[in-house]
Structure formats: C-alpha cells, structure tokens
Design a protein around this motif. Structure first.
Motif, PDB file in Angstrom:
ATOM      1  N   ILE A 121       0.772  -1.198  -0.117  1.00 40.83           N
ATOM      2  CA  ILE A 121       0.001  -0.104   0.086  1.00 40.83           C
ATOM      3  C   ILE A 121       0.877   1.154  -0.054  1.00 40.83           C
ATOM      4  O   ILE A 121       0.791   2.319  -1.068  1.00 40.83           O
ATOM      5  N   ILE A 122       1.817   1.490   1.152  1.00 41.24           N
ATOM      6  CA  ILE A 122       2.606   2.470   0.797  1.00 41.24           C
ATOM      7  C   ILE A 122       4.137   2.076   1.356  1.00 41.24           C
ATOM      8  O   ILE A 122       4.167   0.895   1.862  1.00 41.24           O
ATOM      9  N   ASP A 137       5.731   6.708  -0.301  1.00 42.05           N
ATOM     10  CA  ASP A 137       5.428   6.377  -1.846  1.00 42.05           C
ATOM     11  C   ASP A 137       4.339   5.363  -1.540  1.00 42.05           C
ATOM     12  O   ASP A 137       4.085   4.405  -0.892  1.00 42.05           O
ATOM     13  N   TYR A 138       3.527   5.694  -2.605  1.00 40.65           N
ATOM     14  CA  TYR A 138       2.313   4.527  -2.784  1.00 40.65           C
ATOM     15  C   TYR A 138       2.769   3.468  -3.653  1.00 40.65           C
ATOM     16  O   TYR A 138       3.452   3.632  -4.671  1.00 40.65           O
ATOM     17  N   GLY A 139       2.461   2.275  -3.228  1.00 37.43           N
ATOM     18  CA  GLY A 139       2.680   1.031  -3.589  1.00 37.43           C
ATOM     19  C   GLY A 139       1.818   0.713  -4.671  1.00 37.43           C
ATOM     20  O   GLY A 139       0.739   1.432  -5.154  1.00 37.43           O
ATOM     21  N   PRO A 140       1.743  -0.535  -5.445  1.00 42.19           N
ATOM     22  CA  PRO A 140       0.765  -1.113  -6.460  1.00 42.19           C
ATOM     23  C   PRO A 140      -0.389  -0.849  -6.016  1.00 42.19           C
ATOM     24  O   PRO A 140      -1.401  -0.316  -6.374  1.00 42.19           O
ATOM     25  N   LEU A 145      -5.682   2.145  -4.677  1.00 46.36           N
ATOM     26  CA  LEU A 145      -6.606   2.568  -3.789  1.00 46.36           C
ATOM     27  C   LEU A 145      -6.794   4.037  -3.996  1.00 46.36           C
ATOM     28  O   LEU A 145      -7.957   4.798  -3.627  1.00 46.36           O
ATOM     29  N   LYS A 146      -5.870   4.794  -3.930  1.00 48.12           N
ATOM     30  CA  LYS A 146      -5.918   6.412  -4.357  1.00 48.12           C
ATOM     31  C   LYS A 146      -6.812   6.880  -5.211  1.00 48.12           C
ATOM     32  O   LYS A 146      -7.463   7.536  -5.145  1.00 48.12           O
ATOM     33  N   LYS A 147      -6.325   6.034  -6.448  1.00 44.95           N
ATOM     34  CA  LYS A 147      -7.281   6.449  -7.691  1.00 44.95           C
ATOM     35  C   LYS A 147      -8.534   6.282  -7.659  1.00 44.95           C
ATOM     36  O   LYS A 147      -9.277   6.976  -7.942  1.00 44.95           O
TER      37      LYS A 147
END
Length: 338
Positions: A121-122, A137-140, A145-147
């Motif tokens: 996640i991060i 940093d945002y992971g895969p 999730l953020k998008k």
C-alpha cells in the motif's frame, strides 16, 4: 349471427383442454378478428405459464432426488443431513466478524506502516537511503486505492452534480497571495522540543499542573499530560502524581486539586521542572514558533526575490480563481468549486 359448422372449422384436437377455445372461435363472427387474436394470445400465455411451472417442478424434483441419492451413498441419516445443510448455509454466509474494541489501542504507528508495506500500500520514501521521515510512496495497491477513492469522490461531488465545477490549481502561488491571506505572518504553531528523545510537541496541546501537598501546600513537582477529555487528563495526571510522590518519599499523601495550563503560559523557571512526555525528565525547551509553510525557491537565482511557498491551503486556489471559474462555466451563485 351466422351459423357455422363447428366440425368443419375445428381441426383435429390433440388435447381436450383446447376444445372450449375452438368452440368460442367457431361461434364468433368472421368480422370479429380482434376476438380471435385475443383468444389465441390468452391461450398461448396460459400454455407458457403452465410450461414454466412444470419445468420448475421438474427441476425441484430432480434436485431433491440427486440430494437423496447423495445422502444414501454417504450413509447419512435425516438428522445428519439436516446438520450438514445448516453448516453449509452458515459457511455460505462467510466468516463471523467479532469486533475487538481494544484492537486500535494496542496498535502502534510502526505496526500500521509495517502492514501497509507488506501489502504494497505504501513504502517509506527513499528507503534504500535510510528513508525520509514524514514522506511515503504509494505502492501498487496503494496507487489503485488512491485512484479509486479520488475517482469516486470526483464522480459524487462533481460529475453527478450540475451546481459544482472542478478546479486543479498550482501548488505554488505568488508569495503575495499568502501575505494577503495572513498565512505568512500567522501560519505557525508554538512548539517545544525534548532534548533527550528529540521529539517535538505542540506547546498548546501539553498541559502542566503543580503537585502540591494538601496539608502544607509544599510543591513536590509538576505533571505534564497531553490534551484530552477532562476525565482522561485527570486520570493521567493522578498516575503521574503517584509516581512523583513515591520518588519524593511522600507516598499516600493527599494533594491539592490539579490546576492545568498549557505550556505557552509558563515561564522559564517553571519549564525547568516540567517533565517531558517522552523522557519523563525536565528536558523540554521553551516554546518557539514554527512556520508551517514549506519554503522553496523559484528561478535560477536563489535570493529574496525567488522565495516561494508550497500551497498551505488547498482552498486558496478556489478563492483566487473564483472569477475565472464562474465566467468560463457560466455558473450562477450559489454554485460550488471542487
């Protein structure tokens, strides 16, 4: 009406239930074509409904027979089969979630970060170079999730509403913007540092109180607690006061009621006696104002004229672009900008 020979107009009937229909058709006048169509339509609907009911009954019978054969092969009794059916229904509902009210109180920030890192996640930013505190940093999974959250928010508040328009403004504005809004002069917090643990606290969120003996008024120390509800602050202060009384060889002595005040109201002499929440010792510095805006330089030269700040307030872009957004979208007040 015209007499009609029923036997000459009625075709060979296969099913006896069709006889009333053809009697009705034979007795009707040749000019009543609508009656013929309605009769045929009604009969077709009846046959379709009957066929569907028969198929559903056949499926239920076949399912019951298959289940009976399965139980016979397994040697299951009726009671055992009923228990198995109940277990199957319970499993189909999924696992039962038992709430644990103390789960969050036992978690630390390190546990949360570790879990988010393992799940993708991060990630701590610049981790291969020992990281950079406060940046991630945002992971895969985190990127997805953020998008999804952003797209869902945008659809709900902008796309599906006719009285809201969107805006995406720059993160760096003219420094005069922050001077006019008051951020440059007053956007700061009083902070104190712990010299031993290097932790930093907001001075207006730490409250201290003297520990005075009730019989003689003698001061034996100070307590320092975080801002919380009155009950929680009193509970933490009493716990700390017991420790202070024990160290001062005054265990069991009654003390005066606590009189709390935040650290922005104390002088340097009192600050030297207030214990730090991190170390438990009087290692706090005096309150200092910390500017909360992120300063940077714009341009090739780094001087006073190139100083700029990252946008400290997201809504500021809405304020300075209000006229442009209203004119281009042809919106009338009241309307929203997201």
């Amino acid at each position: 009406t015209t007499d009609v020979d029923v036997t000459s107009t009625m075709p060979r009937i296969v099913h006896p239930t069709a006889l009333p229909l053809f009697v009705l058709l034979a007795a009707a006048s040749s000019s009543n074509s609508n009656m013929f169509a309605a009769a045929f339509t009604a009969r077709s609907s009846m046959r379709t409904a009957a066929g569907s009911a028969a198929m559903a009954s056949t499926r239920r019978t076949m399912t019951a027979s298959a289940e009976s054969r399965r139980r016979s092969l397994l040697g299951m009794s009726t009671a055992e089969a009923a228990d198995t059916d109940e277990k199957t229904e319970e499993e189909s509902k999924g696992p039962v979630v038992v709430p644990n009210p103390e789960a969050y109180s036992k978690l630390s920030m390190d546990d949360v970060v570790s879990l988010c890192k393992r799940r993708g996640i991060i990630f701590p930013s610049s981790e291969i170079y020992n990281g950079f505190a406060g940046f991630y940093d945002y992971g895969p999974l985190g990127s997805e999730l953020k998008k999804n959250v952003k797209d869902l928010w945008w659809r709900h508040f902008v796309t599906r509403r006719e009285d809201v328009v969107g805006l995406d403004s720059s993160i760096i504005h003219n420094p005069t913007t922050w001077k006019s809004s008051g951020h440059l002069d007053g956007f700061s917090d009083p902070m104190v540092d712990c010299r031993e643990t290097k932790l930093r606290y907001r001075a207006d969120q730490l409250f201290c109180a003297p520990v005075n003996l009730a019989d003689c008024g003698t001061n034996v120390g100070y307590v320092c607690v975080h801002e919380a509800s009155d009950e929680q602050m009193m509970k933490d202060a009493k716990k700390m006061a017991k420790k202070i009384l024990k160290e001062a060889d005054k265990k069991g002595e009654k003390i005066e009621p606590f009189s709390f005040r935040d650290l922005t109201e104390v002088d340097e002499g009192v600050m030297e006696q207030i214990p730090s929440p991190g170390s438990g010792k009087p290692t706090l510095t005096m309150p200092r104002d910390f500017n909360l805006m992120f300063e940077t330089s714009v341009g090739a030269m780094s001087d006073a004229s190139s100083v700029a700040y990252l946008r400290p307030e997201t809504a500021q872009g809405i304020f300075i672009n209000f006229k442009n957004a209203q004119g281009t979208s042809r919106s009338k007040v009241p309307f929203g900008i997201a």
